[in-house]
Design a protein around this motif. Structure first.
Motif, PDB file in Angstrom:
ATOM      1  N   SER A 135      16.317  12.897 -23.086  1.00  0.00           N
ATOM      2  CA  SER A 135      17.475  13.684 -23.466  1.00  0.00           C
ATOM      3  C   SER A 135      17.869  14.206 -22.078  1.00  0.00           C
ATOM      4  CB  SER A 135      17.099  14.539 -24.293  1.00  0.00           C
ATOM      5  OG  SER A 135      16.024  15.516 -23.836  1.00  0.00           O
ATOM      6  N   GLY A 136      18.721  15.457 -22.124  1.00  0.00           N
ATOM      7  CA  GLY A 136      19.199  16.079 -21.202  1.00  0.00           C
ATOM      8  C   GLY A 136      18.137  16.908 -20.300  1.00  0.00           C
ATOM      9  N   GLY A 137      16.864  17.255 -21.394  1.00  0.00           N
ATOM     10  CA  GLY A 137      15.971  18.108 -20.804  1.00  0.00           C
ATOM     11  C   GLY A 137      14.411  17.457 -20.694  1.00  0.00           C
ATOM     12  N   GLY A 162      18.835  12.045 -18.945  1.00  0.00           N
ATOM     13  CA  GLY A 162      20.355  12.884 -19.556  1.00  0.00           C
ATOM     14  C   GLY A 162      20.879  13.631 -18.380  1.00  0.00           C
ATOM     15  N   ASP A 166      24.146  13.271 -16.011  1.00  0.00           N
ATOM     16  CA  ASP A 166      25.113  14.339 -16.051  1.00  0.00           C
ATOM     17  C   ASP A 166      25.379  14.799 -14.549  1.00  0.00           C
ATOM     18  OD1 ASP A 166      25.151  14.748 -18.510  1.00  0.00           O
ATOM     19  OD2 ASP A 166      23.600  16.225 -18.880  1.00  0.00           O
ATOM     20  N   GLY A 179      26.937  12.059 -19.846  1.00  0.00           N
ATOM     21  CA  GLY A 179      26.254  10.595 -20.417  1.00  0.00           C
ATOM     22  C   GLY A 179      27.297   9.847 -21.009  1.00  0.00           C
ATOM     23  N   GLU A 183      28.843   6.163 -19.597  1.00  0.00           N
ATOM     24  CA  GLU A 183      28.963   4.829 -20.635  1.00  0.00           C
ATOM     25  C   GLU A 183      30.152   4.193 -20.656  1.00  0.00           C
ATOM     26  OE1 GLU A 183      27.273   5.222 -24.306  1.00  0.00           O
ATOM     27  OE2 GLU A 183      27.051   2.832 -24.517  1.00  0.00           O
ATOM     28  N   GLY A 270      19.042  12.410 -26.807  1.00  0.00           N
ATOM     29  CA  GLY A 270      20.493  12.287 -26.390  1.00  0.00           C
ATOM     30  C   GLY A 270      20.926  11.014 -25.723  1.00  0.00           C
ATOM     31  N   ASN A 274      23.196   5.825 -26.000  1.00  0.00           N
ATOM     32  CA  ASN A 274      23.872   5.033 -25.027  1.00  0.00           C
ATOM     33  C   ASN A 274      23.564   3.404 -25.537  1.00  0.00           C
ATOM     34  OD1 ASN A 274      23.819   3.019 -22.691  1.00  0.00           O
ATOM     35  ND2 ASN A 274      24.263   4.959 -21.899  1.00  0.00           N
TER      36      ASN A 274
HETATM   37  O1  KG4 Z   1      18.970  15.372 -27.009  1.00  0.00           O
HETATM   38  P1  KG4 Z   1      20.473  16.093 -26.251  1.00  0.00           P
HETATM   39  O2  KG4 Z   1      21.551  16.425 -27.467  1.00  0.00           O
HETATM   40  O3  KG4 Z   1      19.848  17.678 -25.708  1.00  0.00           O
HETATM   41  C1  KG4 Z   1      18.850  17.429 -25.083  1.00  0.00           C
HETATM   42  O4  KG4 Z   1      19.058  17.614 -23.860  1.00  0.00           O
HETATM   43  O5  KG4 Z   1      17.939  18.233 -25.800  1.00  0.00           O
HETATM   44  O6  KG4 Z   1      20.757  15.108 -25.181  1.00  0.00           O
HETATM   45  C2  KG4 Z   1      21.766  15.526 -24.221  1.00  0.00           C
HETATM   46  C3  KG4 Z   1      21.898  14.714 -23.204  1.00  0.00           C
HETATM   47  C4  KG4 Z   1      22.768  14.754 -21.951  1.00  0.00           C
HETATM   48  O7  KG4 Z   1      22.191  14.881 -20.763  1.00  0.00           O
HETATM   49  C5  KG4 Z   1      23.834  13.772 -22.356  1.00  0.00           C
HETATM   50  O8  KG4 Z   1      24.657  13.468 -20.962  1.00  0.00           O
HETATM   51  C6  KG4 Z   1      22.992  12.741 -22.592  1.00  0.00           C
HETATM   52  O9  KG4 Z   1      22.072  13.173 -23.372  1.00  0.00           O
HETATM   53  N1  KG4 Z   1      23.885  11.598 -23.389  1.00  0.00           N
HETATM   54  C7  KG4 Z   1      23.918  10.488 -22.970  1.00  0.00           C
HETATM   55  C8  KG4 Z   1      24.738   9.607 -23.687  1.00  0.00           C
HETATM   56  N2  KG4 Z   1      25.229  10.737 -24.702  1.00  0.00           N
HETATM   57  C9  KG4 Z   1      24.493  11.612 -24.488  1.00  0.00           C
HETATM   58  N3  KG4 Z   1      23.445   9.623 -21.775  1.00  0.00           N
HETATM   59  C10 KG4 Z   1      23.767   8.355 -21.726  1.00  0.00           C
HETATM   60  N4  KG4 Z   1      24.650   7.776 -22.555  1.00  0.00           N
HETATM   61  C11 KG4 Z   1      25.270   8.530 -23.372  1.00  0.00           C
HETATM   62  N5  KG4 Z   1      25.979   7.699 -24.386  1.00  0.00           N
END
Ligand code: KG4
Ligand code: ZN
Length: 347
Positions: A135-137, A162, A166, A179, A183, A270, A274
């Motif tokens: 995910s992002g974190g 993630g 970003d 993300g 994509e 997150g 993808n």
């Molecule tokens: O799980 P999440 O909603 O939140 C947390 O970080 O906990 O994940 C968000 C992350 C972001 O960095 C976003 O850019 C990434 O997931 N993300 C993606 C895609 N959709 C969201 N990364 C790559 N491809 C995607 N389609």
């Protein structure tokens, strides 16, 4: 058995009702994306205030939709960490208040455990299984052995995947969160045009590193003619970045599968949204005879149902918490995991 779940650890405010037959009775989610977009990332203070404003309304909506009163609940679960402390306090205090007033058990849920348990809600899978949480974190490979028992096999030495998407998006002039935009642009691009590094490829462990890849994207942009990128350059760069990230992800996941002889691989977080990366993981799994389980997209990103489900799983085992339990900004799933010897390590 029915549990109310509350999620407030980052930038989604969510509430859901889930029962022990794996049915989501009602769910609501408010994404704070628009509030944070101008800042290019999540602002903790803005997030905490938005959770405070939204949470009680979402709870009322799910209770109404399911036609339930608080007295009908078997427990109340709230994310207690890891995450941004302001938001965690809002969710935990709200959950405790409902639980105290109606004399219902309270369950302090680890957000990472909730992600890891999601495939048991969506696909009813049995332990043990390998979890790729991206995910992002967070960016981890975990062996889920039982509720409350996880072995961290790999983690990132620097950026989460993630986060790398970003940052790469920012470098090529795309907005936050990057993300989905990367994509989209990558679909029309040539993944072989730019030679970007494949971090950690071939190492015997299964840790990740993505900051070098992000730096390579920044340097590639700097080497192109100044000014906004052409559509072709943008698409080729996104495709080249995604392919490099995919190679690294597949290689690290292959190492983890080998390490524990996994039969089932679960991908959550997150980045699991993808479809290119999902495809790569699908191909890897097929080549190794491993079953790949990827929950639907809305349950891969932060949501209330995963918290309610983690609440059900813990409540079934009698794992409830006293009302003095405190929210924890840091809360590793596997406190015994080897520290990883690099600067800026994320647990
Ligand atoms: O799980 P999440 O909603 O939140 C947390 O970080 O906990 O994940 C968000 C992350 C972001 O960095 C976003 O850019 C990434 O997931 N993300 C993606 C895609 N959709 C969201 N990364 C790559 N491809 C995607 N389609
Ligand atoms: Zn999450």
């Amino acid at each position: 058995m029915i549990v109310l779940g509350l999620e407030t650890s980052c930038d989604e405010t969510a509430a859901a009702l889930v029962d022990d037959s794996r049915r989501i009775r009602a769910e609501r989610l408010f994404s704070q994306l628009e509030a944070h977009r101008p800042f290019g990332g999540v602002v903790p203070e803005v997030a905490a205030r938005a959770h405070l404003e939204m949470l009680d309304g979402l709870i009322t909506e799910v209770m109404d939709e399911a036609g339930l009163n608080f007295t009908d609940l078997d427990g109340v679960a709230a994310t207690a960490g890891p995450g941004l402390i302001g938001g965690l306090i809002v969710g935990v205090m709200t959950g405790k208040a409902i639980s105290a007033v109606h004399a219902k058990p309270f369950i302090a849920v680890n957000h990472l455990e909730a992600h890891a348990l999601t495939p048991r809600l969506t696909a009813g899978i049995a332990f043990p299984y390998l979890v790729l949480l991206v995910s992002g974190g967070h960016c981890q490979l975990l062996l889920a052995e039982a509720v409350g028992r996880y072995r961290r096999l790999g983690t990132t030495l620097d950026d989460a995947l993630g986060e790398a998407f970003d940052k790469a998006a920012k470098a090529v002039g795309l907005g936050y969160p990057g993300g989905p935009a990367v994509e989209r642009w990558a679909r029309a691009g040539d993944p072989a045009r730019f030679r970007l590094p494949r971090p950690m490829l071939g190492r015997p462990d299964c840790h990740f590193s993505f900051s070098g890849l992000k730096t390579a994207v920044v340097q590639t942009v700097e080497a192109l003619p100044p000014g906004p990128l052409s559509d072709t350059d943008l698409a080729d760069l996104c495709a080249s970045f995604q392919a490099a990230a995919g190679d690294s992800l597949v290689d690290r996941t292959r190492a983890a599968i080998g390490m524990v002889a996994a039969r089932t691989l679960v991908v959550v977080g997150g980045v699991a949204a993808n479809s290119y990366l999902r495809g790569r993981l699908q191909a890897l799994s097929e080549s190794l005879g491993v079953r790949l389980v990827a929950p639907p997209q809305r349950l891969c990103t932060d949501n209330g149902a995963m918290i309610a489900w983690a609440g059900i799983e813990r409540l079934r085992l009698g794992l409830t918490d006293a009302l003095d339990v405190a929210p924890r900004p840091r809360w590793p799933l596997d406190p015994e995991a080897e520290p990883v010897a690099f600067a800026g390590v994320k647990a």
